[in-house]
Design a protein around this motif. Structure first.
Motif, PDB file in Angstrom:
ATOM      1  N   VAL A   1       0.840  -1.193   0.000  1.00 50.44           N
ATOM      2  CA  VAL A   1       0.000   0.000   0.000  1.00 50.44           C
ATOM      3  C   VAL A   1       0.876   1.244   0.000  1.00 50.44           C
ATOM      4  O   VAL A   1       1.911   1.279   0.663  1.00 50.44           O
ATOM      5  CB  VAL A   1      -0.889   0.030   1.272  1.00 50.44           C
ATOM      6  CG1 VAL A   1      -1.782   1.267   1.297  1.00 50.44           C
ATOM      7  CG2 VAL A   1      -1.724  -1.238   1.373  1.00 50.44           C
ATOM      8  N   SER A   2       0.472   2.267  -0.732  1.00 43.86           N
ATOM      9  CA  SER A   2       1.096   3.569  -0.534  1.00 43.86           C
ATOM     10  C   SER A   2      -0.012   4.608  -0.400  1.00 43.86           C
ATOM     11  O   SER A   2      -1.118   4.432  -0.924  1.00 43.86           O
ATOM     12  CB  SER A   2       2.040   3.922  -1.681  1.00 43.86           C
ATOM     13  OG  SER A   2       1.310   4.247  -2.843  1.00 43.86           O
ATOM     14  N   GLY A   3       0.299   5.689   0.292  1.00 45.91           N
ATOM     15  CA  GLY A   3      -0.714   6.707   0.497  1.00 45.91           C
ATOM     16  C   GLY A   3      -0.192   7.843   1.341  1.00 45.91           C
ATOM     17  O   GLY A   3       1.024   7.998   1.516  1.00 45.91           O
ATOM     18  N   THR A   4      -1.110   8.640   1.857  1.00 46.17           N
ATOM     19  CA  THR A   4      -0.739   9.744   2.736  1.00 46.17           C
ATOM     20  C   THR A   4      -1.474   9.634   4.053  1.00 46.17           C
ATOM     21  O   THR A   4      -2.545   9.015   4.146  1.00 46.17           O
ATOM     22  CB  THR A   4      -1.054  11.113   2.115  1.00 46.17           C
ATOM     23  OG1 THR A   4      -2.467  11.249   1.951  1.00 46.17           O
ATOM     24  CG2 THR A   4      -0.357  11.268   0.779  1.00 46.17           C
ATOM     25  N   LEU A   5      -0.848  10.223   5.064  1.00 51.02           N
ATOM     26  CA  LEU A   5      -1.399  10.213   6.411  1.00 51.02           C
ATOM     27  C   LEU A   5      -1.543  11.671   6.840  1.00 51.02           C
ATOM     28  O   LEU A   5      -0.545  12.393   6.946  1.00 51.02           O
ATOM     29  CB  LEU A   5      -0.441   9.462   7.339  1.00 51.02           C
ATOM     30  CG  LEU A   5      -0.796   9.355   8.808  1.00 51.02           C
ATOM     31  CD1 LEU A   5      -2.163   8.730   9.016  1.00 51.02           C
ATOM     32  CD2 LEU A   5       0.272   8.539   9.528  1.00 51.02           C
ATOM     33  N   GLN A   6      -2.780  12.079   7.009  1.00 56.43           N
ATOM     34  CA  GLN A   6      -3.067  13.460   7.373  1.00 56.43           C
ATOM     35  C   GLN A   6      -3.336  13.512   8.870  1.00 56.43           C
ATOM     36  O   GLN A   6      -4.258  12.841   9.363  1.00 56.43           O
ATOM     37  CB  GLN A   6      -4.295  13.956   6.585  1.00 56.43           C
ATOM     38  CG  GLN A   6      -4.625  15.415   6.807  1.00 56.43           C
ATOM     39  CD  GLN A   6      -3.618  16.341   6.158  1.00 56.43           C
ATOM     40  OE1 GLN A   6      -3.369  16.265   4.962  1.00 56.43           O
ATOM     41  NE2 GLN A   6      -3.009  17.213   6.952  1.00 56.43           N
TER      42      GLN A   6
ATOM     43  N   GLN B   1      -0.262  20.951   8.519  1.00 57.42           N
ATOM     44  CA  GLN B   1      -0.522  21.475   7.184  1.00 57.42           C
ATOM     45  C   GLN B   1      -0.187  20.464   6.098  1.00 57.42           C
ATOM     46  O   GLN B   1      -0.905  20.313   5.127  1.00 57.42           O
ATOM     47  CB  GLN B   1       0.288  22.750   6.974  1.00 57.42           C
ATOM     48  CG  GLN B   1      -0.114  23.508   5.727  1.00 57.42           C
ATOM     49  CD  GLN B   1       0.746  24.759   5.534  1.00 57.42           C
ATOM     50  OE1 GLN B   1       1.888  24.671   5.105  1.00 57.42           O
ATOM     51  NE2 GLN B   1       0.203  25.901   5.868  1.00 57.42           N
ATOM     52  N   HIS B   2       0.944  19.761   6.277  1.00 59.00           N
ATOM     53  CA  HIS B   2       1.382  18.836   5.234  1.00 59.00           C
ATOM     54  C   HIS B   2       1.114  17.394   5.650  1.00 59.00           C
ATOM     55  O   HIS B   2       1.403  17.001   6.772  1.00 59.00           O
ATOM     56  CB  HIS B   2       2.872  19.013   4.952  1.00 59.00           C
ATOM     57  CG  HIS B   2       3.216  20.385   4.473  1.00 59.00           C
ATOM     58  ND1 HIS B   2       2.891  20.828   3.225  1.00 59.00           N
ATOM     59  CD2 HIS B   2       3.829  21.419   5.102  1.00 59.00           C
ATOM     60  CE1 HIS B   2       3.310  22.088   3.090  1.00 59.00           C
ATOM     61  NE2 HIS B   2       3.876  22.459   4.209  1.00 59.00           N
TER      62      HIS B   2
END
Lengths: 122, 125
Positions: free
Chosen positions: A81-86, A91-92
């Motif tokens: 899996v790849s992704g983003t963690l908010q 902000q980023h």
């Protein structure tokens, strides 16, 4: 067993549980499960969940970019899996990659035998 | 003290990327008929198709620089899952590409490992 269907269902369930009720991840791991989190090795469901619940943020949201899967042999499924963690208030978003090795349970579902998580710094 | 599994994982990673960067056709020795590669979402099976894919990537030279290697024993007896992150430098390109890759290694009789599962993804910033 369709690995793609298993992987998609697992990924949806895993990250929605992580983002809403982290302690609920406990029933996805067993005593022999292994997590390596940013290089730190943790063994067993209790210790793994303690680590995840103890991460230094209350709220988070995972946004998944890619999911790849393959059968691993012996009835298992490898999921990448790849992704983003908010994180709330940040902000980023952080970028991450994670791999799971899912093994079948006697009840016909899957648990996480191997779990490796890395943030992607660029 | 490093655990045995970390030593094996690191030795494999060193060998794999050394071959990739210096003798790409020789990577065929690391795959078996049952091996699977997913390369940027494209699924490839068989030694011939996997090595054809890797040999036909649109660059002659490259250098992998490895940042992290994580290894764990898999369920398969003696099997190891290895999770790698690093950068891929292509000659003439100013910016290198970041990537993550996972391998599931299974031992052959002689104590060598082959790649049963291989998944590669570029990490776009």
């Amino acid at each position: 067993m369709d690995p793609d269907a298993v992987a998609k269902a697992f990924v949806d369930h895993y990250y929605s549980t992580f983002d809403s009720n982290r302690a609920g991840l406990a029933n996805l791991y067993q005593d022999g499960s292994m997590l390596t989190f940013e290089g730190q090795k943790i063994l067993g469901s209790q210790n793994i969940v303690a680590k995840l619940v103890g991460l230094p943020f209350q709220q988070c949201q995972h946004n998944i970019t890619t999911v790849d899967c393959q059968p691993s042999g012996a009835g298992g499924v490898l999921v990448f899996v790849s992704g983003t963690l908010q994180l709330a208030g940040e902000q980023h978003a952080l970028k991450f990659s994670q791999m799971f090795h899912l093994m079948p349970t006697a009840q016909g579902s899957f648990y996480v035998l191997n779990d490796i998580f890395r943030l992607n710094y660029t | 003290m490093e655990e045995l599994i970390d030593l094996v994982g690191k030795a494999f990673v060193d060998h794999y990327y050394h071959l990739f960067d210096n003798d790409r056709p020789a990577l065929s020795s690391l795959y078996q008929p049952s091996s699977m590669l997913t390369f940027e979402g494209q699924k490839i099976q068989s030694i011939e198709d996997i090595t054809a894919k890797l040999n036909q990537l649109p660059f002659d030279q490259c250098l992998h620089v490895i940042s992290t290697i994580d290894s764990q024993p898999s369920s398969f007896t003696g099997g190891i899952v290895v999770f790698v992150s690093g950068s891929l430098q292509l000659p003439g390109e100013e910016h290198h590409l970041w990537f993550s890759q996972m391998f599931h290694l299974i031992p052959l009789l002689e104590g060598h490992f082959f790649v049963q599962n291989d998944i590669f993804r570029l990490n776009y910033g």
